[in-house]
Design a protein around this motif. Structure first.
Motif, PDB file in Angstrom:
ATOM      1  N   TYR A 161       0.889  -1.155  -0.069  1.00  0.00           N
ATOM      2  CA  TYR A 161       0.014   0.108   0.047  1.00  0.00           C
ATOM      3  C   TYR A 161       0.990   1.315   0.000  1.00  0.00           C
ATOM      4  O   TYR A 161       1.945   1.181   0.657  1.00  0.00           O
ATOM      5  CB  TYR A 161      -0.957  -0.013   1.165  1.00  0.00           C
ATOM      6  N   GLU A 162       0.378   2.309  -0.478  1.00  0.00           N
ATOM      7  CA  GLU A 162       1.292   3.560  -0.893  1.00  0.00           C
ATOM      8  C   GLU A 162       0.780   4.603   0.477  1.00  0.00           C
ATOM      9  O   GLU A 162       0.163   5.440   0.419  1.00  0.00           O
ATOM     10  CB  GLU A 162       0.664   4.202  -1.889  1.00  0.00           C
ATOM     11  N   THR A 163       1.293   3.779   1.596  1.00  0.00           N
ATOM     12  CA  THR A 163       1.069   4.652   2.763  1.00  0.00           C
ATOM     13  C   THR A 163       2.058   3.970   3.770  1.00  0.00           C
ATOM     14  O   THR A 163       2.709   3.102   3.657  1.00  0.00           O
ATOM     15  CB  THR A 163      -0.517   4.274   3.352  1.00  0.00           C
ATOM     16  N   GLU A 164       2.635   4.737   4.845  1.00  0.00           N
ATOM     17  CA  GLU A 164       3.301   4.360   5.668  1.00  0.00           C
ATOM     18  C   GLU A 164       3.069   3.406   6.578  1.00  0.00           C
ATOM     19  O   GLU A 164       3.644   2.304   7.020  1.00  0.00           O
ATOM     20  CB  GLU A 164       4.187   5.363   6.426  1.00  0.00           C
ATOM     21  N   VAL A 165       1.719   3.431   7.405  1.00  0.00           N
ATOM     22  CA  VAL A 165       1.313   2.572   8.117  1.00  0.00           C
ATOM     23  C   VAL A 165       0.046   2.119   7.547  1.00  0.00           C
ATOM     24  O   VAL A 165      -0.821   2.988   7.076  1.00  0.00           O
ATOM     25  CB  VAL A 165       1.112   3.466   9.268  1.00  0.00           C
ATOM     26  N   PHE A 166      -0.441   0.779   7.522  1.00  0.00           N
ATOM     27  CA  PHE A 166      -1.997   0.319   7.262  1.00  0.00           C
ATOM     28  C   PHE A 166      -2.681   0.163   8.334  1.00  0.00           C
ATOM     29  O   PHE A 166      -4.055   0.221   8.267  1.00  0.00           O
ATOM     30  CB  PHE A 166      -1.527  -1.026   6.333  1.00  0.00           C
ATOM     31  N   GLN A 167      -2.277  -0.556   9.307  1.00  0.00           N
ATOM     32  CA  GLN A 167      -3.078  -0.975  10.471  1.00  0.00           C
ATOM     33  C   GLN A 167      -2.447  -0.308  11.805  1.00  0.00           C
ATOM     34  O   GLN A 167      -1.425  -0.253  12.040  1.00  0.00           O
ATOM     35  CB  GLN A 167      -3.391  -2.478  10.501  1.00  0.00           C
ATOM     36  N   SER A 168      -3.108  -0.693  12.992  1.00  0.00           N
ATOM     37  CA  SER A 168      -2.700  -0.138  14.095  1.00  0.00           C
ATOM     38  C   SER A 168      -1.780  -0.853  15.150  1.00  0.00           C
ATOM     39  O   SER A 168      -1.381  -0.365  16.219  1.00  0.00           O
ATOM     40  CB  SER A 168      -3.919   0.331  15.087  1.00  0.00           C
ATOM     41  N   THR A 169      -1.643  -2.041  14.551  1.00  0.00           N
ATOM     42  CA  THR A 169      -0.667  -2.954  15.388  1.00  0.00           C
ATOM     43  C   THR A 169      -0.368  -4.138  14.247  1.00  0.00           C
ATOM     44  O   THR A 169      -0.557  -4.133  13.288  1.00  0.00           O
ATOM     45  CB  THR A 169      -1.308  -3.648  16.602  1.00  0.00           C
ATOM     46  N   GLY A 170       0.810  -4.824  14.854  1.00  0.00           N
ATOM     47  CA  GLY A 170       1.331  -5.871  13.851  1.00  0.00           C
ATOM     48  C   GLY A 170       0.379  -6.816  13.139  1.00  0.00           C
ATOM     49  O   GLY A 170       0.421  -7.035  11.939  1.00  0.00           O
ATOM     50  N   THR A 171      -0.570  -7.354  13.831  1.00  0.00           N
ATOM     51  CA  THR A 171      -1.431  -8.310  13.358  1.00  0.00           C
ATOM     52  C   THR A 171      -2.985  -7.886  13.711  1.00  0.00           C
ATOM     53  O   THR A 171      -2.815  -7.680  15.061  1.00  0.00           O
ATOM     54  CB  THR A 171      -1.168  -9.830  13.951  1.00  0.00           C
ATOM     55  N   ILE A 172      -3.906  -8.042  13.113  1.00  0.00           N
ATOM     56  CA  ILE A 172      -5.154  -7.918  13.318  1.00  0.00           C
ATOM     57  C   ILE A 172      -6.110  -9.222  12.802  1.00  0.00           C
ATOM     58  O   ILE A 172      -5.896  -9.550  11.702  1.00  0.00           O
ATOM     59  CB  ILE A 172      -5.732  -6.753  12.695  1.00  0.00           C
TER      60      ILE A 172
END
Length: 381
Positions: free
Chosen positions: A256-267
Motif C-alpha cells: 500500500y502507498e502509505t507508511e502505516v496500514f493498520q494500528s498493530t502488527g497483526t489483526i
C-alpha cells in the motif's frame, strides 16, 4: 563421503548442520525448495520491503540457551508482538484480558472484578475433551462465539467441538492489562532477517547445501553414514499407512502507498471475513519505508503442510509411522514435520540441540566401548 545427510534446511536441519559441522563432521543439507530457512524464509519484495514468504514468524522463548545460541548468528531487535481482534465493529486486544472486557462491554472493571466476571460467564464442564470445552469453561458462550468459534472453523474447517482440547488449551485468558501476545522472557526479531541468520548458520567449510533437491533423487548417488530427517514422516515411508492430514494457508501479499496500514502488527478477523488475520511486516522488522506491505491469510485444505490436524485418529496414524522410525538406527527424525507436531521455533531449536548432544554421546560411547577379545583355546582362536 559425508558423515551426515540432512534433509531440510529449516531450523531443525540448520541447527543440526551447524552443530555437527562445528564438531568436525562433514554435512550435506538438501531441501526441496529453492531457498534455505524453511518457513521462516524472508526476502525483499518488489517495493523493497522485507516480508516473510510463509506468513509472520515472531521469535519468542524462555530459553536462554536457545536465545544465546541463535544470537551467535544474528543481532537481535527487541520486539513485543501485539494483536487486535475485529469484534462487534471494534478492535480489541487478544489474548482476552482486562482491557478486552472493558472495551468490549464499556465497563471499568478491576483485575479482581474481571476474574469474577469471567467466572460468572464460564460454563461448568465436568470433563474437558474438546477445544470448545476448553474455551467455554474459561470464558463462556458469548465470548466463545465472538472470538473463537468462527476463527477456529476457518482455521481448521472443523467446529471446535470436533477438535482436540490441545488446540485452544494454551490460549491464555489474562486478568491484567498485559496486551502483549507473548509473555516470554526473550522476545526479539533477527535484526537482518531470518534468511541472513540461516546464511550465517550454514556458512561453514564442512557444510554443503543443495536446494531444489528432493533427497530421494540423490540419496543413492551420495555416500553418507547417517541421515537427519526433518521432512514429512509419512513421505519418508512412502505414505505406506496413508497421508497425515495437515491444514495449509494461502498467503495474499499487498503493498500500500502509505507508511502505516493498520494500528498493530497483526489483526485477527474471527467472524465475517474469509481470511483469519492480516499482518503488517514493518512492525515486526522495524524497517522504515514510505510504503508498507501486508499479508492476508486464507486457511485451506491443500498446499504446504503447516498445521497437523489434532484429532485422535490422526495421532493414531502418526504412531504407526513413529513405530517405524524407532526401528531405524542410522536415521534421526527431528522437527515439526518429522514428528507431526506443531512446535514454536524455539522448541524446534531446543529439540535439535538436544538431539545433537544425544548423537555426540552415542558416538563417544561407541568409541569408548571396549572391543571384546576372543577367547584363546590351545593356542588357537
Amino acid at each position: 563421503m559425508f558423515d551426515y545427510l540432512i534433509v531440510g534446511a529449516g531450523f531443525a536441519g540448520a541447527v543440526m548442520a551447524e552443530r555437527l559441522a562445528g564438531a568436525g563432521r562433514k554435512v550435506l543439507v538438501v531441501d526441496k525448495r529453492n531457498h534455505i530457512a524453511g518457513n521462516t524464509f524472508d526476502y525483499y519484495d518488489p517495493a523493497g520491503i522485507l516480508v516473510h514468504k510463509y506468513g509472520p514468524h515472531i521469535f519468542h522463548t524462555n530459553s536462554k540457551e536457545v536465545f544465546d545460541y541463535l544470537g551467535q548468528f544474528t543481532a537481535w531487535r527487541p520486539y513485543e508482538h501485539r494483536v487486535l481482534a475485529s469484534v462487534d465493529g471494534m478492535l480489541v486486544p487478544v489474548p482476552i484480558n482486562l482491557n478486552t472486557i472493558n472495551e468490549l462491554y464499556g465497563l471499568r472493571l478491576s483485575a479482581g472484578e474481571v476474574e469474577d466476571f469471567l467466572h460468572s460467564k464460564a460454563v461448568k464442564i465436568d470433563r474437558v475433551k474438546t477445544s470448545e470445552d476448553v474455551v467455554l469453561s474459561k470464558v463462556g458462550k458469548e465470548l466463545y462465539e465472538k472470538f473463537f468459534r468462527g476463527y477456529t472453523k476457518k482455521q481448521w474447517d472443523l467446529d471446535p467441538s470436533e477438535l482436540d482440547a490441545s488446540v485452544t488449551a494454551r490460549i491464555p485468558v489474562r486478568h491484567n492489562r498485559d496486551n502483549r501476545y507473548f509473555t516470554d522472557t526473550y522476545q526479539a526479531m533477527p535484526a537482518q532477517g531470518y534468511t541472513k541468520l540461516f546464511e550465517n548458520m550454514l556458512h561453514h567449510p564442512n557444510i554443503k547445501v543443495m536446494i531444489n533437491t528432493d533427497y530421494k533423487e540423490v540419496e543413492d548417488s551420495i555416500v553418507f553414514k547417517k541421515m537427519i530427517y526433518t521432512g514429512p514422516v509419512d513421505y519418508y515411508f512412502d505414505y505406506c499407512f496413508g497421508k497425515l492430514p495437515y491444514r495449509s494457508i494461502e498467503f495474499e501479499f499487498q503493498t500500500y502507498e502509505t507508511e502505516v496500514f493498520q494500528s498493530t502488527g497483526t489483526i485477527n478477523y474471527p467472524n465475517e471475513h474469509p481470511y483469519t488475520r492480516v499482518t503488517e511486516f514493518k512492525y515486526l522488522t522495524g524497517q522504515h519505508h514510505p510504503k508498507t506491505s501486508v499479508v492476508y491469510e486464507y486457511p485451506k485444505a491443500e498446499g504446504d503442510p503447516y498445521y497437523p490436524v489434532p484429532r485422535p485418529e490422526n495421532a493414531e496414524l502418526y504412531r504407526k509411522y513413529q513405530h517405524l522410525t524407532a526401528e531405524l538406527n542410522d536415521v534421526y527424525f527431528t522437527g515439526r514435520l518429522a514428528t507431526y507436531k506443531y512446535y514454536n521455533m524455539d522448541q524446534v531449536v531446543a529439540q535439535s540441540l538436544a538431539l545433537f548432544k544425544k548423537i555426540m554421546a552415542q558416538e563417544k560411547e561407541t568409541v569408548l566401548r571396549p572391543v571384546p577379545v576372543p577367547a584363546v583355546t590351545n593356542g588357537r582362536h
